[in-house]
Design a protein around this motif. Sequence first.
Motif, short mmCIF file in Angstrom:
data_model
loop_
_atom_site.label_atom_id
_atom_site.label_comp_id
_atom_site.label_asym_id
_atom_site.label_seq_id
_atom_site.Cartn_x
_atom_site.Cartn_y
_atom_site.Cartn_z
N LEU A 32 1.00 -1.08 0.07
CA LEU A 32 0.17 -0.06 -0.28
C LEU A 32 1.06 1.42 0.03
N PRO A 33 0.41 2.37 -0.35
CA PRO A 33 0.60 3.85 -0.39
C PRO A 33 0.96 4.21 1.18
N LEU A 34 2.33 5.08 1.54
CA LEU A 34 2.22 5.17 3.00
C LEU A 34 0.77 5.75 3.70
N ALA A 35 0.47 6.48 3.15
CA ALA A 35 -0.88 7.57 3.24
C ALA A 35 -2.35 5.89 4.20
N GLU A 36 -2.26 5.28 3.02
CA GLU A 36 -3.58 4.12 3.08
C GLU A 36 -3.08 3.21 4.17
N GLU A 37 -1.52 2.97 4.41
CA GLU A 37 -1.00 2.25 5.63
C GLU A 37 -0.96 2.48 6.23
N ARG A 38 -0.83 3.58 7.07
CA ARG A 38 -0.85 4.16 8.48
C ARG A 38 -2.56 4.73 8.59
N LEU A 43 -7.23 2.85 12.43
CA LEU A 43 -7.73 1.89 12.37
C LEU A 43 -7.18 0.58 13.10
N ALA A 44 -7.08 -0.25 13.08
CA ALA A 44 -6.75 -1.15 14.25
C ALA A 44 -6.40 -0.34 15.37
N GLN A 45 -5.20 -0.07 15.14
CA GLN A 45 -4.65 0.46 16.87
C GLN A 45 -6.46 0.68 18.00
N ALA A 46 -7.56 1.30 16.38
CA ALA A 46 -8.70 2.07 17.27
C ALA A 46 -9.69 0.35 17.37
N GLY A 47 -8.81 -0.77 17.00
CA GLY A 47 -9.90 -2.09 17.60
C GLY A 47 -10.13 -2.46 16.06
N ARG A 48 -10.77 -1.98 14.73
CA ARG A 48 -10.79 -2.66 13.63
C ARG A 48 -10.56 -4.47 13.42
N LYS A 49 -10.94 -5.18 13.65
CA LYS A 49 -10.07 -6.18 13.29
C LYS A 49 -9.72 -6.32 11.85
N GLU A 50 -10.87 -5.87 11.36
CA GLU A 50 -10.57 -6.38 9.69
C GLU A 50 -9.04 -5.26 9.37
N SER A 51 -8.93 -4.32 9.31
CA SER A 51 -7.87 -2.64 9.39
C SER A 51 -6.40 -3.54 9.52
N PRO A 89 1.71 -13.93 14.11
CA PRO A 89 1.45 -12.74 15.49
C PRO A 89 1.90 -11.73 16.07
N VAL A 90 3.61 -12.24 15.23
CA VAL A 90 4.15 -11.29 15.34
C VAL A 90 3.74 -9.08 14.74
N LEU A 91 3.63 -10.00 13.58
CA LEU A 91 2.89 -8.61 13.01
C LEU A 91 2.00 -8.11 13.17
N TYR A 92 0.75 -8.71 14.38
CA TYR A 92 -0.78 -8.53 14.72
C TYR A 92 0.37 -7.05 15.95
N GLU A 93 1.00 -8.23 16.38
CA GLU A 93 1.34 -7.28 17.80
C GLU A 93 2.06 -6.51 17.35
N LYS A 94 3.06 -5.63 16.10
CA LYS A 94 3.64 -4.81 15.97
C LYS A 94 2.60 -3.77 15.83
N VAL A 95 1.11 -4.21 14.95
CA VAL A 95 0.63 -2.84 14.46
C VAL A 95 -0.05 -2.43 15.41
N GLY A 96 0.08 -3.41 17.03
CA GLY A 96 -0.52 -2.51 17.91
C GLY A 96 0.63 -1.23 18.29
N THR A 97 2.03 -1.54 17.88
CA THR A 97 2.88 -0.94 19.37
C THR A 97 3.40 -0.10 17.98
N TYR A 98 3.22 0.03 16.77
CA TYR A 98 3.54 0.98 16.05
C TYR A 98 3.23 2.52 16.86
N PHE A 109 8.41 15.02 13.02
CA PHE A 109 7.98 14.85 12.77
C PHE A 109 8.32 13.21 11.51
N LYS A 110 8.56 12.15 11.46
CA LYS A 110 8.39 11.47 10.14
C LYS A 110 7.83 10.29 10.31
N PRO A 111 7.37 9.67 9.79
CA PRO A 111 6.23 8.85 8.90
C PRO A 111 7.23 7.43 8.71
#
Length: 161
Positions: A32-38, A43-51, A89-98, A109-111
């Motif tokens: 994905l492009p960076l903006a869409e990835e972010r 959304l994932a950190q807000a609790g959306r499992k699909e994201s 599972p590591v990827l899921y963990e890292k989504v939460g800590t990003y 600021f550096k995305p």
Amino acid sequence: MGFELMRAIFTFGMICRMWEAYQAVARKYPRLPLAEERRLIALAQAGRKESSDELVLRHLGFVMWRLRRRVFRSYLERHGEDMLSAAIPVLYEKVGTYNLKYRDRSGVFKPVRFGSYIWKRIDGLAIDYLKRENRAGGVAYDDAIMLGEKRNKPLRVEICV
């Protein structure tokens, strides 16, 4: 065509067949492009499992590439699927800590792309997996404990540079 080149092509083909299901997913979910990835991370950190699911699926190809790049083919043939499964599972963990608000040392600021954020952890996962496998004497560590086997072999892990 030389023997070594033919052997390398054949071995790479075996690895590719071994990961066919994962490759199909990686092709279906391109980078994905960076903006869409972010946006997906937020959304994932807000609790959306699909994201978070989509983000993980979109990075399977990257994880496969890192494993192919860092691990010798003989180890990859024997343990590639297990390492790839362990990375999910590591990827899921890292989504939460990003950190979506990351700033460099000077406060700018550096995305950062999610792939850049996870690559060292994926490399470390592969090294840790191979160390555990080697300590267990060729049997996956948990299986060796269950079988009551304990082999003391010198630790030797081969990682491609």
